[in-house]
Structure formats: structure tokens, C-alpha cells
Design an enzyme around this catalytic site. Structure first.
Site, short mmCIF file in Angstrom:
data_model
loop_
_atom_site.label_atom_id
_atom_site.label_comp_id
_atom_site.label_asym_id
_atom_site.label_seq_id
_atom_site.Cartn_x
_atom_site.Cartn_y
_atom_site.Cartn_z
N SER A 194 18.92 37.86 -11.79
CA SER A 194 19.98 36.93 -11.36
C SER A 194 20.35 36.03 -12.52
O SER A 194 19.51 35.73 -13.38
CB SER A 194 19.49 36.07 -10.20
OG SER A 194 20.41 35.03 -9.92
N TYR B 63 13.30 30.91 -6.25
CA TYR B 63 14.16 32.07 -6.48
C TYR B 63 14.47 32.20 -7.98
O TYR B 63 14.33 33.29 -8.56
CB TYR B 63 15.46 31.92 -5.68
CG TYR B 63 16.47 33.01 -5.91
CD1 TYR B 63 16.37 34.22 -5.25
CD2 TYR B 63 17.54 32.82 -6.79
CE1 TYR B 63 17.30 35.23 -5.45
CE2 TYR B 63 18.48 33.81 -6.99
CZ TYR B 63 18.35 35.02 -6.32
OH TYR B 63 19.28 36.00 -6.53
#
Length: 127
Positions: A22, A35
Site C-alpha cells: 500500500s 495497517y
């Protein structure tokens, strides 16, 4: 899986590993620190695995999407102010589509990517 390089010694050699990371790995998000941390570790893992598996003709890379239209960020996209800020902070001025990321993964899975390894390819539209 890509064709086995000519110099590989057995059928188990060759191939591609493509991890999905990401943009949050390099641009951490305060709202989701775990995350962001987990995605950063995927980038590190890609490099370590590439070094380990390179002698077997395998490539290992990661694709790091930016803001892509998915169920995960539907609430963000429904907030016009937040969506506008993200689009304004993205060079291509829009949220990505799943197909935008799939195209990068497709390239990394192809024979044309045979010399690309240990890379984190940011597919963020310039976010």
C-alpha cells in the site's frame, strides 16, 4: 507462472511472487498505524525473499496502490470534502480503479518483467 529461465536446474525453479502492499507503507496514515506498519513489512519481505529466491530464477516484487475505489474506502469516497482533498493531492486527479492495479500486477507476472525484482511499484496515480 512465467516460463522457466533456461539456466534453471529443475522444474521447481523460476516464477513470480507479487505481494500487494500500500502507499500507506511509505506515507503512513495516522488513523490506521498498524495497517501502515504491516504494509511496510510487506515491502521489506519482498526484498528479503527476492534475495533468497533470485538464485532460483524467481522474482519477488510488491505493488503499492494508492487510493483505489474499493469497499474498504467507500465511506471516505462518500465524504465529498475528503474525496476532493485526496483527488487534489493526486497527480492524476482521481481515485484509481481495480483495473489500474491489475495492469501493474499483470506486468510483474509477465515475461517482460524478468529483470524486475526487489521492487515496490507504487501505483497511486501520483498520490
Amino acid at each position: 507462472m512465467s516460463p522457466r529461465p533456461e539456466w534453471c536446474s529443475n522444474d521447481a525453479d523460476g516464477g513470480r511472487i507479487i505481494n500487494v502492499s500500500s502507499g500507506a507503507a511509505s506515507r503512513p496514515m495516522q488513523a490506521v498505524p498498524v495497517y501502515s506498519m504491516a504494509k511496510a513489512s510487506i515491502n521489506n519481505l519482498a526484498h528479503a525473499l527476492a534475495m533468497e529466491l533470485g538464485p532460483r530464477g524467481m522474482t519477488v516484487n510488491a505493488v503499492a496502490p494508492g487510493w483505489v475505489r474499493t469497499d474498504m474506502n467507500a465511506a471516505v469516497r462518500e465524504n465529498a470534502e475528503m474525496a476532493g482533498a485526496i483527488e487534489a493531492d493526486t497527480a492524476l486527479g482521481r481515485f484509481g480503479e481495480v483495473a489500474d492495479i491489475a495492469s501493474v500486477v499483470g506486468f510483474l507476472a509477465s515475461r517482460e518483467s524478468r529483470w524486475v525484482t526487489t521492487q515496490v511499484i507504487e501505483a497511486s496515480g501520483g498520490y
